[in-house]
Write a protein that holds these residues in place. Structure first.
Motif, PDB file in Angstrom:
ATOM      1  N   ARG A 123       1.050  -1.276  -0.292  1.00 53.80           N
ATOM      2  CA  ARG A 123      -0.252   0.589  -0.136  1.00 53.80           C
ATOM      3  C   ARG A 123       0.874   1.114  -0.219  1.00 53.80           C
ATOM      4  N   LEU A 127      -0.548  -2.249  -9.803  1.00 50.27           N
ATOM      5  CA  LEU A 127      -0.889  -3.388  -8.769  1.00 50.27           C
ATOM      6  C   LEU A 127      -2.176  -3.971  -8.943  1.00 50.27           C
ATOM      7  N   ARG A 177      -9.498  -7.530  -6.305  1.00 50.09           N
ATOM      8  CA  ARG A 177     -10.679  -6.662  -6.779  1.00 50.09           C
ATOM      9  C   ARG A 177     -10.362  -6.246  -8.450  1.00 50.09           C
ATOM     10  N   CYS A 178     -11.869  -6.436  -9.095  1.00 46.94           N
ATOM     11  CA  CYS A 178     -12.185  -5.858 -10.120  1.00 46.94           C
ATOM     12  C   CYS A 178     -13.243  -4.681  -9.810  1.00 46.94           C
ATOM     13  N   PHE A 179     -13.743  -4.131 -11.416  1.00 51.37           N
ATOM     14  CA  PHE A 179     -14.511  -2.975 -10.998  1.00 51.37           C
ATOM     15  C   PHE A 179     -15.820  -3.618 -11.523  1.00 51.37           C
ATOM     16  N   ALA A 180     -16.393  -3.927 -10.300  1.00 50.14           N
ATOM     17  CA  ALA A 180     -17.356  -4.830 -10.890  1.00 50.14           C
ATOM     18  C   ALA A 180     -18.657  -4.368 -11.907  1.00 50.14           C
ATOM     19  N   ASN A 181     -18.786  -3.299 -11.547  1.00 48.70           N
ATOM     20  CA  ASN A 181     -19.868  -2.594 -12.409  1.00 48.70           C
ATOM     21  C   ASN A 181     -19.341  -2.520 -13.649  1.00 48.70           C
ATOM     22  N   LEU A 182     -18.497  -2.856 -13.675  1.00 43.53           N
ATOM     23  CA  LEU A 182     -18.174  -3.052 -15.292  1.00 43.53           C
ATOM     24  C   LEU A 182     -17.828  -4.447 -16.134  1.00 43.53           C
ATOM     25  N   THR A 183     -17.829  -4.684 -17.401  1.00 45.71           N
ATOM     26  CA  THR A 183     -17.464  -5.467 -17.800  1.00 45.71           C
ATOM     27  C   THR A 183     -16.202  -6.457 -18.218  1.00 45.71           C
ATOM     28  N   GLU A 231     -14.144  -3.521 -20.454  1.00 45.53           N
ATOM     29  CA  GLU A 231     -13.953  -2.791 -20.528  1.00 45.53           C
ATOM     30  C   GLU A 231     -13.173  -2.263 -18.860  1.00 45.53           C
ATOM     31  N   ALA A 279      -8.145   1.548 -17.821  1.00 42.80           N
ATOM     32  CA  ALA A 279      -7.180   1.798 -17.604  1.00 42.80           C
ATOM     33  C   ALA A 279      -5.450   1.981 -18.488  1.00 42.80           C
ATOM     34  N   LEU A 315     -20.133  -8.869 -16.750  1.00 47.33           N
ATOM     35  CA  LEU A 315     -20.106  -8.002 -16.134  1.00 47.33           C
ATOM     36  C   LEU A 315     -19.063  -8.505 -15.052  1.00 47.33           C
ATOM     37  N   ARG A 373      -5.773  -6.319 -16.271  1.00 49.53           N
ATOM     38  CA  ARG A 373      -5.646  -5.255 -16.550  1.00 49.53           C
ATOM     39  C   ARG A 373      -4.859  -4.070 -15.512  1.00 49.53           C
TER      40      ARG A 373
END
Lengths: 230, 329
Positions: A49, A84, A90-96, A99, A104, A129, A145
């Motif tokens: 972190r 990282l 942890r993905c962006f859950a609300n994106l496919t 996406e 990024a 998703l 990602r």
């Protein structure tokens, strides 16, 4: 080949009034895979972190690719080339899936196609998703990602934790493939049997301090028992 | 036959319905309905603007009336100078008023964009309830400023006697003006669909979900949110200019927090983050106002009940109720 990509020197970090790191040092050279080890709560994730500037060190220096990054905000460090893969896939859950990968993306050798080549499953699921993926697929997506930002240093925090053995194998296969391509990696993982064969260097933390640094061969059972056994 | 989702069919149905509406109203000999439909289109556009910030970006702005009102005053100030043949400025250079819609729209968009940039720069440093309060505070500042500034009518507002002009169109004809507003509404919808499906849109939605994680991929969330907020303000500002033109009247009430609330209610009623949510919300709102507003002065009480029902039982708004959960295809 042996340029120092990342150097962390004696950093100390506080969460509010409580000190988490008491002097962590480590180095990653270009093309090297460095394993960051230690029991739970010893400061591995805090170190990561801090490297990604989500926590700020009160003491010590972090140099990345020749730049002092102590006071830099997260997004700038990421732009310098720290990719990282956070703990807990942890993905962006609300994106496919696509996406997630494209959002990024930065120019470089890692394109969407190359990520799909590394993880064919992601291509099959590219319009789904992210929160409908299995845990393992989400982990692949999180790694993908990070790769599409074309990082100089890939940081994997507990990439195989809590995954089915088949999936773990696939992730390790990918990590090996990345190493073979010369990707520098800083990796945290608990399964020593998989980690040690691919690591060039190990760094062990205990109670927020670096207590041992060396090659995997030098890590005797005795040491492993003392610092890593439960 | 392409495999379209129910939501797409619903959107197409609503679009076609709005397109043919003036013919139906004329056939029914109720031209006033066209004015109602024009209000639907304009309020939809205002809510499309807010939906971009609120739905896609998760920025709960309680101050969008500021942009709506600035758009309205852009029209009011330009047109009032045009109708009295007085320049707005004479020094350091002369700026004349105008009654050309295209220029008015441009000014409305630019002015509300500048306001959104300024408000966003300060308010986006906060989040959650503080963000809501700061956007509200800025809108109230502008509201009280316009009340106490006598040049443009102060509290009484400003009347414009003739509707502004659009090249080649008789804007005084209700149908023509309706179609102008409708085309702009579709343009707003198209723009917001484009944004949502772009890389920028993906990053914006990522910022809504987790800023820290987005920063770790090398994108500064603040810039993404600010850009979205400014575009959102510009769309709502354009709607304000149209509303002022529809009413031929502009007053500080367009800037009041009631207006902010109204725009937000439209978005929530229709479905937060759904492309046609604002349109469905505006439809419900205007139909409700028309039917129950004629029966009782307290129609908003009943609207409140409906809103409560939507929030409690239909989280996806009316679109969620009619077309199910958002689908990705």
């Amino acid at each position: 080949m042996s340029n120092i990509l990342l150097s962390i020197k004696d950093i100390e970090v506080f969460y509010g009034p409580s000190q988490a790191l008491f002097g962590v040092s480590l180095e990653v050279k270009e093309g090297e895979v460095v394993a960051l080890m230690g029991r739970n709560g010893m400061g591995k994730t805090t170190t990561i972190r801090t490297l990604c500037k989500m926590s700020k060190p009160t003491k010590g220096d972090i140099h990345f690719d020749g730049t002092l990054v102590n006071k830099m905000p997260s997004h700038k460090v990421a732009k310098l080339g720290v990719g990282l893969v956070p703990e807990g896939r942890r993905c962006f859950a609300n994106l496919t899936v696509e996406e997630n990968l494209v959002a990024a993306q930065r120019d470089g050798e890692w394109t969407l196609e190359k990520v799909y080549e590394l993880f064919p499953r992601l291509e099959e699921r590219k319009d789904q998703l992210a929160n409908t993926l299995s845990g393992g697929e989400q982990q692949m997506l999180a790694i993908g990602r990070a790769l599409t930002t074309n990082p100089k240093l890939l940081v994997l925090d507990e990439a195989t934790e809590g995954l089915a053995p088949v999936i773990r194998e696939e992730i390790w296969r990918a990590v090996k493939a990345l190493k073979a391509q010369g990707q520098s990696i800083l990796i945290v993982d608990k399964s020593l049997s998989e980690l040690l064969p691919i690591a060039d260097h190990c760094v062990i933390l205990e109670r927020g301090e670096t207590v041992w640094t060396g090659t995997p061969d030098a890590l005797t059972d005795d040491l492993a028992d003392r610092y890593l056994g439960v | 036959m392409p495999n379209l989702s129910r939501e797409t069919y619903l959107n197409i149905f609503i679009s076609l319905g709005l397109l043919v509406f003036p013919f139906i109203a004329t056939a029914m000999d109720e031209p006033f309905y066209i004015t109602l439909a024009t209000r639907v289109a304009i309020l939809s556009l205002a809510a499309v603007g807010l939906n971009l910030a609120l739905g896609t970006g998760g920025l709960v702005s309680f101050g969008h009336a500021a942009f709506f009102g600035i758009g309205g005053y852009a029209m009011g100030i330009l047109a009032s100078h045009a109708q009295t043949y007085t320049p707005i400025f004479t020094w350091p250079f002369v700026i004349e008023g105008t009654n050309q819609m295209l220029i008015i729209w441009l000014v409305a968009i630019v002015m509300s964009g500048i306001a959104a940039l300024f408000i966003g720069l300060l308010s986006l440093r906060t989040s959650g309830v503080y963000f809501i309060m700061i956007t509200l505070a800025f809108a109230q500042m502008i509201y009280y400023f316009m009340i106490s500034w006598p040049t443009y009518g102060g509290e009484d507002g400003l009347s414009i006697y003739v509707r502004n002009q659009f090249p080649g169109v008789n804007t005084l004809d209700p149908s023509s003006f309706f179609y102008i507003c409708l085309v702009l509404m579709f343009a707003g919808l198209g723009l917001s669909a484009m944004i949502k499906n772009s890389r920028f849109g993906a990053a914006l939605q990522a910022a809504r979900q987790n800023e820290e994680r987005l920063a770790a991929t090398g994108i500064r969330p603040f810039n993404i949110k600010l850009t979205a907020f400014v575009i959102s303000g510009m769309i709502t500002g354009l709607a304000g200019a149209l509303m002022a033109d529809l009413n031929r009247f502009i007053s500080p009430s367009m800037l009041s927090w009631h207006m902010s609330g109204e725009i937000m209610v439209l978005v929530i009623l229709g479905g937060v983050g759904r492309l046609y949510g604002p349109v469905v919300g505006a439809l419900i709102y205007i139909i409700f106002e028309f039917i129950f507003g004629g029966l009782t002065d307290y129609w908003q009480f009943y609207l409140g009940l409906i809103l409560l029902g939507v929030v409690l039982f239909a989280r996806g708004g009316a679109i969620g109720l009619l077309a199910g959960k958002a689908r990705h295809d």
